[in-house]
Design a protein around this motif. Structure first.
Motif, short mmCIF file in Angstrom:
data_model
loop_
_atom_site.label_atom_id
_atom_site.label_comp_id
_atom_site.label_asym_id
_atom_site.label_seq_id
_atom_site.Cartn_x
_atom_site.Cartn_y
_atom_site.Cartn_z
N THR A 37 0.82 -1.21 0.00
CA THR A 37 0.00 0.00 0.00
C THR A 37 0.86 1.26 0.00
O THR A 37 0.60 2.19 -0.77
CB THR A 37 -0.95 0.00 1.22
OG1 THR A 37 -1.76 -1.18 1.16
CG2 THR A 37 -1.86 1.22 1.23
N THR A 38 1.89 1.28 0.83
CA THR A 38 2.74 2.48 0.89
C THR A 38 3.57 2.64 -0.38
O THR A 38 3.75 3.76 -0.85
CB THR A 38 3.66 2.46 2.13
OG1 THR A 38 4.41 1.25 2.15
CG2 THR A 38 2.85 2.60 3.40
N PRO A 44 -5.66 3.54 2.97
CA PRO A 44 -6.51 2.42 3.37
C PRO A 44 -7.97 2.67 3.06
O PRO A 44 -8.44 3.81 3.12
CB PRO A 44 -6.30 2.32 4.89
CG PRO A 44 -5.37 3.39 5.28
CD PRO A 44 -5.01 4.18 4.09
N GLY A 45 -8.69 1.61 2.73
CA GLY A 45 -10.13 1.70 2.50
C GLY A 45 -10.89 1.61 3.80
O GLY A 45 -10.30 1.55 4.89
N ILE A 46 -12.20 1.56 3.69
CA ILE A 46 -13.05 1.54 4.89
C ILE A 46 -12.81 0.29 5.73
O ILE A 46 -12.70 0.38 6.96
CB ILE A 46 -14.53 1.67 4.51
CG1 ILE A 46 -14.82 3.08 3.99
CG2 ILE A 46 -15.44 1.36 5.69
CD1 ILE A 46 -16.24 3.28 3.52
N TYR A 47 -12.72 -0.88 5.10
CA TYR A 47 -12.54 -2.11 5.88
C TYR A 47 -11.27 -2.07 6.73
O TYR A 47 -11.34 -2.29 7.95
CB TYR A 47 -12.54 -3.34 4.96
CG TYR A 47 -12.22 -4.62 5.70
CD1 TYR A 47 -13.19 -5.25 6.47
CD2 TYR A 47 -10.93 -5.16 5.66
CE1 TYR A 47 -12.89 -6.41 7.17
CE2 TYR A 47 -10.63 -6.31 6.35
CZ TYR A 47 -11.61 -6.94 7.11
OH TYR A 47 -11.31 -8.08 7.81
N PHE A 52 -8.58 -1.51 11.98
CA PHE A 52 -7.54 -0.83 12.76
C PHE A 52 -8.15 -0.10 13.95
O PHE A 52 -7.61 -0.15 15.06
CB PHE A 52 -6.76 0.13 11.86
CG PHE A 52 -5.55 0.73 12.49
CD1 PHE A 52 -4.50 -0.06 12.93
CD2 PHE A 52 -5.43 2.10 12.64
CE1 PHE A 52 -3.36 0.49 13.50
CE2 PHE A 52 -4.30 2.67 13.21
CZ PHE A 52 -3.27 1.86 13.64
N ARG A 53 -9.28 0.53 13.73
CA ARG A 53 -9.98 1.25 14.81
C ARG A 53 -10.33 0.28 15.94
O ARG A 53 -10.17 0.59 17.12
CB ARG A 53 -11.22 1.93 14.23
CG ARG A 53 -12.22 2.49 15.22
CD ARG A 53 -11.59 3.55 16.11
NE ARG A 53 -12.52 4.01 17.10
CZ ARG A 53 -12.76 3.40 18.26
NH1 ARG A 53 -12.13 2.29 18.57
NH2 ARG A 53 -13.62 3.91 19.12
N LYS A 95 -12.69 9.72 12.16
CA LYS A 95 -12.93 10.79 11.18
C LYS A 95 -12.70 10.27 9.76
O LYS A 95 -13.49 10.53 8.86
CB LYS A 95 -12.02 11.98 11.47
CG LYS A 95 -12.24 13.14 10.54
CD LYS A 95 -11.32 14.31 10.87
CE LYS A 95 -11.55 15.42 9.88
NZ LYS A 95 -10.58 16.48 9.99
N ALA A 96 -11.63 9.51 9.56
CA ALA A 96 -11.32 8.97 8.24
C ALA A 96 -12.41 7.99 7.78
O ALA A 96 -12.80 7.99 6.61
CB ALA A 96 -9.96 8.28 8.25
#
Length: 125
Positions: A37-38, A44-47, A52-53, A95-96
């Motif tokens: 990804t980096t 990152p997407g929603i999933y 992570f949250r 928020k993201a």
């Protein structure tokens, strides 16, 4: 929201992870996800954000237990600072997630979905 590399550095410094592969797992993803990804400059997407949250709460709970069990003032200070940072990161993730969800919703809201009855009538003309 901080970028993935900044978040990885934070979690590495806190001792919450010890490798990029482990960090990828916190996001609910395959071990190579972080580096892939980096390197591609993706976000990152929603999933993964949601996963992570959830993991932040687990790490926060473990940190609170460690704080309650320590007698070492330096360790208690480091753990307290870590908890404060986790709260900030948790808020950034929320928020993201909301922003990504709103973008998806607005896309769907603006998308024209054809009326099947009208489409059928237009084809028979």
């Amino acid at each position: 929201m901080r970028n993935l590399k900044e978040l990885y550095a934070e979690f590495l410094e806190m001792g919450a992870v010890y490798s990029q592969r482990e960090f990828s797992r916190l996001w609910g993803m395959e071990p190579s996800w972080f580096s892939s990804t980096t390197s591609r400059g993706r976000e990152p997407g929603i999933y993964p954000l949601c996963m992570f949250r959830i993991q932040i709460d687990r790490i926060k709970a473990d940190t609170e237990i460690a704080l309650s069990e320590t007698d070492n003032e330096d360790e208690a200070e480091a753990l307290t600072e870590g908890l404060e940072e986790l709260k900030i990161i948790r808020d950034e993730m929320e928020k993201a997630i909301l922003e990504k969800a709103m973008m998806r919703f607005s896309f769907l809201e603006n998308k024209t979905i054809p009326n099947p009855v009208q489409a059928s009538a237009e084809r028979t003309r």
